[in-house]
Design a protein around this motif. Sequence first.
Motif, PDB file in Angstrom:
ATOM      1  N   GLU A 506     -15.254  44.747 -37.593  1.00  0.00           N
ATOM      2  CA  GLU A 506     -15.778  45.777 -36.683  1.00  0.00           C
ATOM      3  C   GLU A 506     -17.032  46.419 -37.255  1.00  0.00           C
ATOM      4  O   GLU A 506     -17.992  46.712 -36.512  1.00  0.00           O
ATOM      5  CB  GLU A 506     -14.699  46.848 -36.445  1.00  0.00           C
ATOM      6  CG  GLU A 506     -15.149  48.019 -35.594  1.00  0.00           C
ATOM      7  CD  GLU A 506     -14.088  49.113 -35.514  1.00  0.00           C
ATOM      8  OE1 GLU A 506     -14.454  50.273 -35.246  1.00  0.00           O
ATOM      9  OE2 GLU A 506     -12.890  48.800 -35.739  1.00  0.00           O
ATOM     10  N   HIS A 507     -17.030  46.637 -38.585  1.00  0.00           N
ATOM     11  CA  HIS A 507     -18.158  47.310 -39.231  1.00  0.00           C
ATOM     12  C   HIS A 507     -19.163  46.323 -39.846  1.00  0.00           C
ATOM     13  O   HIS A 507     -20.145  46.758 -40.450  1.00  0.00           O
ATOM     14  CB  HIS A 507     -17.650  48.249 -40.324  1.00  0.00           C
ATOM     15  CG  HIS A 507     -16.816  49.379 -39.816  1.00  0.00           C
ATOM     16  ND1 HIS A 507     -17.339  50.437 -39.101  1.00  0.00           N
ATOM     17  CD2 HIS A 507     -15.472  49.616 -39.917  1.00  0.00           C
ATOM     18  CE1 HIS A 507     -16.366  51.285 -38.795  1.00  0.00           C
ATOM     19  NE2 HIS A 507     -15.222  50.802 -39.266  1.00  0.00           N
ATOM     20  N   GLY A 508     -18.910  45.040 -39.675  1.00  0.00           N
ATOM     21  CA  GLY A 508     -19.823  44.054 -40.233  1.00  0.00           C
ATOM     22  C   GLY A 508     -19.795  44.004 -41.755  1.00  0.00           C
ATOM     23  O   GLY A 508     -20.831  43.743 -42.387  1.00  0.00           O
ATOM     24  N   LEU A 509     -18.633  44.245 -42.344  1.00  0.00           N
ATOM     25  CA  LEU A 509     -18.488  44.253 -43.799  1.00  0.00           C
ATOM     26  C   LEU A 509     -17.888  42.937 -44.293  1.00  0.00           C
ATOM     27  O   LEU A 509     -16.864  42.497 -43.773  1.00  0.00           O
ATOM     28  CB  LEU A 509     -17.565  45.397 -44.246  1.00  0.00           C
ATOM     29  CG  LEU A 509     -18.059  46.822 -44.052  1.00  0.00           C
ATOM     30  CD1 LEU A 509     -16.971  47.807 -44.467  1.00  0.00           C
ATOM     31  CD2 LEU A 509     -19.309  47.061 -44.870  1.00  0.00           C
ATOM     32  N   PRO A 510     -18.475  42.309 -45.304  1.00  0.00           N
ATOM     33  CA  PRO A 510     -17.814  41.161 -45.923  1.00  0.00           C
ATOM     34  C   PRO A 510     -16.677  41.664 -46.815  1.00  0.00           C
ATOM     35  O   PRO A 510     -16.778  42.723 -47.438  1.00  0.00           O
ATOM     36  CB  PRO A 510     -18.922  40.512 -46.748  1.00  0.00           C
ATOM     37  CG  PRO A 510     -19.850  41.636 -47.085  1.00  0.00           C
ATOM     38  CD  PRO A 510     -19.790  42.585 -45.915  1.00  0.00           C
ATOM     39  N   MET A 511     -15.589  40.877 -46.888  1.00  0.00           N
ATOM     40  CA  MET A 511     -14.476  41.247 -47.752  1.00  0.00           C
ATOM     41  C   MET A 511     -13.899  40.003 -48.422  1.00  0.00           C
ATOM     42  O   MET A 511     -13.745  38.960 -47.787  1.00  0.00           O
ATOM     43  CB  MET A 511     -13.371  41.963 -46.978  1.00  0.00           C
ATOM     44  CG  MET A 511     -12.194  42.413 -47.850  1.00  0.00           C
ATOM     45  SD  MET A 511     -11.118  43.596 -47.015  1.00  0.00           S
ATOM     46  CE  MET A 511     -10.486  42.597 -45.669  1.00  0.00           C
ATOM     47  N   ILE A 512     -13.613  40.147 -49.707  1.00  0.00           N
ATOM     48  CA  ILE A 512     -13.027  39.074 -50.492  1.00  0.00           C
ATOM     49  C   ILE A 512     -11.595  39.419 -50.844  1.00  0.00           C
ATOM     50  O   ILE A 512     -11.302  40.556 -51.243  1.00  0.00           O
ATOM     51  CB  ILE A 512     -13.831  38.842 -51.795  1.00  0.00           C
ATOM     52  CG1 ILE A 512     -15.244  38.353 -51.469  1.00  0.00           C
ATOM     53  CG2 ILE A 512     -13.118  37.853 -52.718  1.00  0.00           C
ATOM     54  CD1 ILE A 512     -16.148  38.257 -52.688  1.00  0.00           C
ATOM     55  N   PHE A 513     -10.710  38.453 -50.663  1.00  0.00           N
ATOM     56  CA  PHE A 513      -9.344  38.544 -51.184  1.00  0.00           C
ATOM     57  C   PHE A 513      -9.295  37.737 -52.492  1.00  0.00           C
ATOM     58  O   PHE A 513      -9.612  36.544 -52.499  1.00  0.00           O
ATOM     59  CB  PHE A 513      -8.328  37.956 -50.202  1.00  0.00           C
ATOM     60  CG  PHE A 513      -7.940  38.864 -49.074  1.00  0.00           C
ATOM     61  CD1 PHE A 513      -8.528  40.101 -48.905  1.00  0.00           C
ATOM     62  CD2 PHE A 513      -6.964  38.469 -48.156  1.00  0.00           C
ATOM     63  CE1 PHE A 513      -8.163  40.940 -47.858  1.00  0.00           C
ATOM     64  CE2 PHE A 513      -6.587  39.299 -47.107  1.00  0.00           C
ATOM     65  CZ  PHE A 513      -7.190  40.537 -46.954  1.00  0.00           C
ATOM     66  N   THR A 514      -8.881  38.384 -53.567  1.00  0.00           N
ATOM     67  CA  THR A 514      -8.798  37.690 -54.858  1.00  0.00           C
ATOM     68  C   THR A 514      -7.441  37.033 -55.074  1.00  0.00           C
ATOM     69  O   THR A 514      -7.298  36.148 -55.922  1.00  0.00           O
ATOM     70  CB  THR A 514      -9.035  38.659 -56.011  1.00  0.00           C
ATOM     71  OG1 THR A 514      -7.952  39.606 -56.064  1.00  0.00           O
ATOM     72  CG2 THR A 514     -10.358  39.396 -55.844  1.00  0.00           C
ATOM     73  N   GLY A 515      -6.413  37.508 -54.366  1.00  0.00           N
ATOM     74  CA  GLY A 515      -5.073  36.961 -54.531  1.00  0.00           C
ATOM     75  C   GLY A 515      -4.354  37.446 -55.775  1.00  0.00           C
ATOM     76  O   GLY A 515      -3.244  36.994 -56.071  1.00  0.00           O
ATOM     77  N   ARG A 516      -4.960  38.372 -56.500  1.00  0.00           N
ATOM     78  CA  ARG A 516      -4.337  38.850 -57.743  1.00  0.00           C
ATOM     79  C   ARG A 516      -4.501  40.358 -57.860  1.00  0.00           C
ATOM     80  O   ARG A 516      -5.614  40.880 -57.831  1.00  0.00           O
ATOM     81  CB  ARG A 516      -4.953  38.154 -58.952  1.00  0.00           C
ATOM     82  CG  ARG A 516      -4.249  38.490 -60.253  1.00  0.00           C
ATOM     83  CD  ARG A 516      -4.740  37.604 -61.381  1.00  0.00           C
ATOM     84  NE  ARG A 516      -4.369  36.206 -61.176  1.00  0.00           N
ATOM     85  CZ  ARG A 516      -4.502  35.273 -62.113  1.00  0.00           C
ATOM     86  NH1 ARG A 516      -4.994  35.586 -63.303  1.00  0.00           N
ATOM     87  NH2 ARG A 516      -4.140  34.026 -61.858  1.00  0.00           N
ATOM     88  N   ARG A 517      -3.375  41.054 -57.988  1.00  0.00           N
ATOM     89  CA  ARG A 517      -3.358  42.513 -58.094  1.00  0.00           C
ATOM     90  C   ARG A 517      -3.550  42.934 -59.554  1.00  0.00           C
ATOM     91  O   ARG A 517      -3.160  42.222 -60.468  1.00  0.00           O
ATOM     92  CB  ARG A 517      -2.018  43.036 -57.579  1.00  0.00           C
ATOM     93  CG  ARG A 517      -1.913  44.540 -57.457  1.00  0.00           C
ATOM     94  CD  ARG A 517      -0.518  44.928 -57.020  1.00  0.00           C
ATOM     95  NE  ARG A 517       0.459  44.748 -58.103  1.00  0.00           N
ATOM     96  CZ  ARG A 517       1.776  44.875 -57.957  1.00  0.00           C
ATOM     97  NH1 ARG A 517       2.281  45.141 -56.767  1.00  0.00           N
ATOM     98  NH2 ARG A 517       2.574  44.713 -58.983  1.00  0.00           N
ATOM     99  N   HIS A 518      -4.105  44.143 -59.737  1.00  0.00           N
ATOM    100  CA  HIS A 518      -4.310  44.654 -61.101  1.00  0.00           C
ATOM    101  C   HIS A 518      -3.884  46.118 -61.219  1.00  0.00           C
ATOM    102  O   HIS A 518      -4.687  46.993 -61.572  1.00  0.00           O
ATOM    103  CB  HIS A 518      -5.774  44.481 -61.529  1.00  0.00           C
ATOM    104  CG  HIS A 518      -6.145  43.073 -61.819  1.00  0.00           C
ATOM    105  ND1 HIS A 518      -5.650  42.376 -62.895  1.00  0.00           N
ATOM    106  CD2 HIS A 518      -6.954  42.202 -61.159  1.00  0.00           C
ATOM    107  CE1 HIS A 518      -6.141  41.153 -62.902  1.00  0.00           C
ATOM    108  NE2 HIS A 518      -6.924  41.017 -61.846  1.00  0.00           N
ATOM    109  N   PHE A 519      -2.614  46.366 -60.972  1.00  0.00           N
ATOM    110  CA  PHE A 519      -2.085  47.707 -61.226  1.00  0.00           C
ATOM    111  C   PHE A 519      -2.212  48.048 -62.704  1.00  0.00           C
ATOM    112  O   PHE A 519      -2.029  47.193 -63.584  1.00  0.00           O
ATOM    113  CB  PHE A 519      -0.608  47.782 -60.851  1.00  0.00           C
ATOM    114  CG  PHE A 519      -0.330  48.114 -59.414  1.00  0.00           C
ATOM    115  CD1 PHE A 519      -1.268  48.763 -58.624  1.00  0.00           C
ATOM    116  CD2 PHE A 519       0.892  47.791 -58.848  1.00  0.00           C
ATOM    117  CE1 PHE A 519      -0.992  49.067 -57.301  1.00  0.00           C
ATOM    118  CE2 PHE A 519       1.181  48.097 -57.527  1.00  0.00           C
ATOM    119  CZ  PHE A 519       0.237  48.731 -56.746  1.00  0.00           C
TER     120      PHE A 519
END
Length: 521
Positions: A506-519
């Motif tokens: 909607e906002h024209g933002l690229p987004m990457i999913f890394t598949g790995r969380r870093h809590f």
Amino acid sequence: MSNPRLQRAVISVSDKAGLAEFAQGLAAAGVEIYSTGGTRKFLEQAGLKVRDVAEYTGFPEMLDGRVKTLHPKIFGGILARRDHAEDMQLTAEHGIVSFELVVVNLYPFEATVAKPNVSVEDAIENIDIGGPSLVRAAAKNHAFVTIATSPSQYEAILQEVKDQGATSFALRRKLAAAAYAHTAGYDAAISAWFAKQLGDTFPQQLSIPLVLENELRYGENSHQLAAVYRQAGANGTSLVRAKQLNGKELSYNNLLDLDSALAIVRPLSQAACAVIKHNNPCGAAVGDTLAAATRKALEGDPQSAFGGVLAMNQTIDQATAEVLCQPGLFLEAIVAPAFDAAALDMLKSKPKWKANVRLLAVGDFTPQQPTIGYRQIEGGMLVQQADVLADPESEWKIVTEKQPDARALAELKFAWAVVRHVKSNAISLSKDGMLIGCGAGQMSRVDSVEIAIQKAGQRAPGSVLASDAFFPFPDSIHRAAAAGVIGIIQPGGSVKDPEVIAACNEHGLPMIFTGRRHFKH
């Protein structure tokens, strides 16, 4: 408690530091010295008269030195209780003399297995058998026998022998405690090596061999006692082995913050600087030069940087030192691989805090291997593989309609490298290779987004956002877009991922999913 006159000593050591002088002092006090193999030859070359253990026992060294001191005439002389008539009668009947001093340090197992490509055979041959047996026997009978396991103990023993011909019970008891700690650490190192050989990350019983490095002024607060221990056998770059070049004594909090700062800059390939405050980064940056990276890191949050702790991944040069010496800036501690002479002189002489700032050189960074992390809880210990491995970018997925351009992608990678070091819930905003806003440790992820944007202020437009875990709702996306964020990177994995992706589109933002969380809790 009587203190038996020190008549005889058994000496068998791997580390011969200070041994010649110690043995000469014992001989001058009338102590008869018994020894084996290499130690005997070393002492004889130093001009000392030494009785060969094999000659005394009547049994030769054998099995390539595996059997030397393991004999009743040695152990009987150590373990006999001087106040038990039967013990003394039996030793006399069998021609066993008493030993009042045992000097032993063990085969260098930890140093051996730390060598690259060490063979299993070499490791096994450096597991000491007779040494730990002698140590434990002498320590058990410390009512009558003195046990030395470190060259650092020689002076105290020799002083008492010179003064009174014997050691005090207080000293023998202290040395016995140190001896059992020594053999426990040795066995723990061997156990850890076997677990590694077997690929057993979580063995049934876990021992952590630690050696006291320094006592600290206090802990997190002034009413708490604290110390820093070195993990036996640990190699590679670490604060524990760093050389302090200037400043006050390090505190517990200093070490925690310095370690966190090093963790940020260590894996970065460009010149990098990180600024830590209360164990969270308030500044981090990369640049073409270390001076440029340092200036950007300090400008990320100048108010929070005051009184902060800094780490760099390159030698600090004069240009970088000039940045650090700017008026109005106060720093607690700085760590880097090294400091050149001009930079060190400037940091120790120019700023008002010159005498107080702690300057630490850790040496060249060595490749960091996967390690185990420990966290104490009441009644036990949590153990996990430390979160130090680089994320495989081959697994990253661009999940939005818009693709990040090369500049945005580089910025997203930097933001992702930083956010893993922020306390969860964690949000980082970066721009031009510089952390400009950070939201840390909030109960709500959207609150962390708000804090990061607030910290960034007018610099937020054109920045990218990294989140250590998935967004549970699209509200954070809408807030980031309103602030002028141009790209987002996050692990993904929420049931609301489709809504979050739709908000980015909607906002024209690229987004990457890394598949790995870093809590980071």
